[in-house]
Write a protein that holds these residues in place. Sequence first.
Motif, PDB file in Angstrom:
ATOM      1  N   MET A 185      66.743  16.154 -29.305  1.00  0.00           N
ATOM      2  CA  MET A 185      65.527  15.426 -29.031  1.00  0.00           C
ATOM      3  C   MET A 185      65.395  14.214 -29.954  1.00  0.00           C
ATOM      4  SD  MET A 185      62.168  15.870 -27.744  1.00  0.00           S
ATOM      5  CE  MET A 185      60.654  15.088 -28.122  1.00  0.00           C
ATOM      6  N   HIS A 186      65.622  14.429 -31.248  1.00  0.00           N
ATOM      7  CA  HIS A 186      65.490  13.316 -32.192  1.00  0.00           C
ATOM      8  C   HIS A 186      66.594  12.290 -32.008  1.00  0.00           C
ATOM      9  CE1 HIS A 186      62.094  14.720 -34.484  1.00  0.00           C
ATOM     10  NE2 HIS A 186      62.631  15.924 -34.517  1.00  0.00           N
ATOM     11  N   ARG A 187      67.784  12.728 -31.629  1.00  0.00           N
ATOM     12  CA  ARG A 187      68.884  11.774 -31.446  1.00  0.00           C
ATOM     13  C   ARG A 187      68.575  10.804 -30.314  1.00  0.00           C
ATOM     14  NH1 ARG A 187      72.040  16.552 -31.851  1.00  0.00           N
ATOM     15  NH2 ARG A 187      72.222  16.424 -29.609  1.00  0.00           N
ATOM     16  N   ILE A 188      68.025  11.315 -29.218  1.00  0.00           N
ATOM     17  CA  ILE A 188      67.684  10.446 -28.085  1.00  0.00           C
ATOM     18  C   ILE A 188      66.598   9.459 -28.500  1.00  0.00           C
ATOM     19  CG2 ILE A 188      66.670  10.409 -25.772  1.00  0.00           C
ATOM     20  CD1 ILE A 188      68.050  13.156 -25.349  1.00  0.00           C
ATOM     21  N   PHE A 189      65.588   9.949 -29.216  1.00  0.00           N
ATOM     22  CA  PHE A 189      64.517   9.071 -29.695  1.00  0.00           C
ATOM     23  C   PHE A 189      65.087   8.005 -30.634  1.00  0.00           C
ATOM     24  CE2 PHE A 189      61.315   7.908 -32.835  1.00  0.00           C
ATOM     25  CZ  PHE A 189      60.283   7.481 -32.012  1.00  0.00           C
ATOM     26  N   ASP A 190      65.955   8.417 -31.564  1.00  0.00           N
ATOM     27  CA  ASP A 190      66.541   7.474 -32.521  1.00  0.00           C
ATOM     28  C   ASP A 190      67.394   6.429 -31.819  1.00  0.00           C
ATOM     29  OD1 ASP A 190      65.311   8.716 -34.628  1.00  0.00           O
ATOM     30  OD2 ASP A 190      67.084   9.823 -35.285  1.00  0.00           O
ATOM     31  N   ARG A 191      68.172   6.837 -30.831  1.00  0.00           N
ATOM     32  CA  ARG A 191      69.003   5.876 -30.093  1.00  0.00           C
ATOM     33  C   ARG A 191      68.135   4.884 -29.332  1.00  0.00           C
ATOM     34  NH1 ARG A 191      73.129  10.374 -27.800  1.00  0.00           N
ATOM     35  NH2 ARG A 191      74.165  10.747 -29.787  1.00  0.00           N
ATOM     36  N   THR A 192      67.125   5.383 -28.666  1.00  0.00           N
ATOM     37  CA  THR A 192      66.231   4.510 -27.911  1.00  0.00           C
ATOM     38  C   THR A 192      65.490   3.554 -28.840  1.00  0.00           C
ATOM     39  OG1 THR A 192      65.944   6.271 -26.280  1.00  0.00           O
ATOM     40  CG2 THR A 192      64.351   4.488 -26.234  1.00  0.00           C
ATOM     41  N   ALA A 193      64.983   4.087 -29.942  1.00  0.00           N
ATOM     42  CA  ALA A 193      64.262   3.250 -30.907  1.00  0.00           C
ATOM     43  C   ALA A 193      65.191   2.196 -31.501  1.00  0.00           C
ATOM     44  CB  ALA A 193      63.657   4.109 -32.009  1.00  0.00           C
ATOM     45  N   SER A 194      66.428   2.569 -31.792  1.00  0.00           N
ATOM     46  CA  SER A 194      67.356   1.601 -32.389  1.00  0.00           C
ATOM     47  C   SER A 194      67.652   0.466 -31.411  1.00  0.00           C
ATOM     48  CB  SER A 194      68.644   2.284 -32.854  1.00  0.00           C
ATOM     49  OG  SER A 194      69.374   2.780 -31.756  1.00  0.00           O
ATOM     50  N   LEU A 195      67.814   0.785 -30.136  1.00  0.00           N
ATOM     51  CA  LEU A 195      68.054  -0.270 -29.139  1.00  0.00           C
ATOM     52  C   LEU A 195      66.833  -1.177 -28.995  1.00  0.00           C
ATOM     53  CD1 LEU A 195      69.979   1.767 -26.426  1.00  0.00           C
ATOM     54  CD2 LEU A 195      70.920   0.105 -28.046  1.00  0.00           C
ATOM     55  N   LEU A 196      65.651  -0.583 -29.039  1.00  0.00           N
ATOM     56  CA  LEU A 196      64.421  -1.370 -28.973  1.00  0.00           C
ATOM     57  C   LEU A 196      64.306  -2.295 -30.189  1.00  0.00           C
ATOM     58  CD1 LEU A 196      61.614  -1.893 -27.639  1.00  0.00           C
ATOM     59  CD2 LEU A 196      60.749  -0.099 -29.123  1.00  0.00           C
ATOM     60  N   PHE A 197      64.607  -1.769 -31.376  1.00  0.00           N
ATOM     61  CA  PHE A 197      64.518  -2.585 -32.585  1.00  0.00           C
ATOM     62  C   PHE A 197      65.600  -3.657 -32.652  1.00  0.00           C
ATOM     63  CE2 PHE A 197      62.083   1.101 -34.499  1.00  0.00           C
ATOM     64  CZ  PHE A 197      60.867   0.441 -34.393  1.00  0.00           C
ATOM     65  N   ILE A 198      66.744  -3.426 -32.036  1.00  0.00           N
ATOM     66  CA  ILE A 198      67.759  -4.482 -31.936  1.00  0.00           C
ATOM     67  C   ILE A 198      67.203  -5.638 -31.115  1.00  0.00           C
ATOM     68  CG2 ILE A 198      69.990  -5.066 -30.898  1.00  0.00           C
ATOM     69  CD1 ILE A 198      70.956  -2.265 -31.825  1.00  0.00           C
ATOM     70  N   ALA A 199      66.531  -5.307 -30.007  1.00  0.00           N
ATOM     71  CA  ALA A 199      65.923  -6.346 -29.172  1.00  0.00           C
ATOM     72  C   ALA A 199      64.820  -7.087 -29.934  1.00  0.00           C
ATOM     73  CB  ALA A 199      65.365  -5.723 -27.893  1.00  0.00           C
ATOM     74  N   VAL A 200      64.021  -6.365 -30.712  1.00  0.00           N
ATOM     75  CA  VAL A 200      62.960  -7.002 -31.504  1.00  0.00           C
ATOM     76  C   VAL A 200      63.576  -7.916 -32.565  1.00  0.00           C
ATOM     77  CG1 VAL A 200      61.096  -6.564 -33.166  1.00  0.00           C
ATOM     78  CG2 VAL A 200      61.253  -5.205 -31.074  1.00  0.00           C
ATOM     79  N   GLY A 201      64.635  -7.455 -33.219  1.00  0.00           N
ATOM     80  CA  GLY A 201      65.325  -8.284 -34.211  1.00  0.00           C
ATOM     81  C   GLY A 201      65.881  -9.553 -33.595  1.00  0.00           C
ATOM     82  N   ALA A 202      66.465  -9.431 -32.391  1.00  0.00           N
ATOM     83  CA  ALA A 202      66.980 -10.615 -31.696  1.00  0.00           C
ATOM     84  C   ALA A 202      65.841 -11.563 -31.347  1.00  0.00           C
ATOM     85  CB  ALA A 202      67.740 -10.196 -30.442  1.00  0.00           C
ATOM     86  N   ALA A 203      64.692 -11.028 -30.946  1.00  0.00           N
ATOM     87  CA  ALA A 203      63.532 -11.862 -30.641  1.00  0.00           C
ATOM     88  C   ALA A 203      63.040 -12.583 -31.894  1.00  0.00           C
ATOM     89  CB  ALA A 203      62.415 -11.007 -30.035  1.00  0.00           C
ATOM     90  N   PHE A 204      63.063 -11.908 -33.040  1.00  0.00           N
ATOM     91  CA  PHE A 204      62.689 -12.550 -34.314  1.00  0.00           C
ATOM     92  C   PHE A 204      63.605 -13.745 -34.589  1.00  0.00           C
ATOM     93  CE2 PHE A 204      59.703  -9.431 -35.234  1.00  0.00           C
ATOM     94  CZ  PHE A 204      59.191  -9.536 -36.505  1.00  0.00           C
ATOM     95  N   ILE A 205      64.906 -13.532 -34.432  1.00  0.00           N
ATOM     96  CA  ILE A 205      65.862 -14.606 -34.718  1.00  0.00           C
ATOM     97  C   ILE A 205      65.677 -15.769 -33.749  1.00  0.00           C
ATOM     98  CG2 ILE A 205      68.320 -15.201 -34.708  1.00  0.00           C
ATOM     99  CD1 ILE A 205      68.846 -12.388 -35.855  1.00  0.00           C
ATOM    100  N   LEU A 206      65.531 -15.471 -32.454  1.00  0.00           N
ATOM    101  CA  LEU A 206      65.319 -16.537 -31.471  1.00  0.00           C
ATOM    102  C   LEU A 206      64.004 -17.263 -31.718  1.00  0.00           C
ATOM    103  CD1 LEU A 206      66.594 -14.786 -28.221  1.00  0.00           C
ATOM    104  CD2 LEU A 206      67.710 -16.615 -29.519  1.00  0.00           C
ATOM    105  N   GLY A 207      62.953 -16.526 -32.061  1.00  0.00           N
ATOM    106  CA  GLY A 207      61.676 -17.157 -32.364  1.00  0.00           C
ATOM    107  C   GLY A 207      61.728 -18.008 -33.617  1.00  0.00           C
TER     108      GLY A 207
END
Length: 154
Positions: A1-23
């Motif tokens: 359960m935690h692994r799926i949450f961690d994987r999903t959260a990590s992918l979401l945070f990668i997208a947020v990090g990319a948005a920070f850099i683009l912004g």
Amino acid sequence: MHRIFDRTASLLFIAVGAAFILGARNLSSTAYGSRVGPDLFPMGLGALLILLSLRLFFETFRHPGKEESGDKGSLDWRRFGGMLAAALLYALLLETLGYVLSTFLFLFAGFQLIERGKWVRSAMVAAVFSGGVYFLYAGVMKGTLPGWPVWFAG
């Protein structure tokens, strides 16, 4: 359960990090009266967020059969809610309280949410970090951060 949450959260945070850099690329490279431009921190935070998220993502594959001891399959929503509330308060009070005081309070609250007690250690780490970052950024690099509140500075 935690692994799926961690994987999903990590992918979401990668997208947020990319948005920070683009912004950050849309911000001006320098600010008047400052050697450090307003694009430096968002770009650095975005890169750091991507790196940490990649590490989290790959860590979930490292121990696929191993679960945390005492894991009951549920997340600690009280701590999550407390950290979310502290982060929102930090963002709302940053200009009013200034960088050093608001960062100190945010870190202190976060440390206490993670591990209750040890007030002195939490206060010391929060003070050294918030004061140290302010000194390095505002003093050494000649950047600008919200200073002390008017009522505090005297």
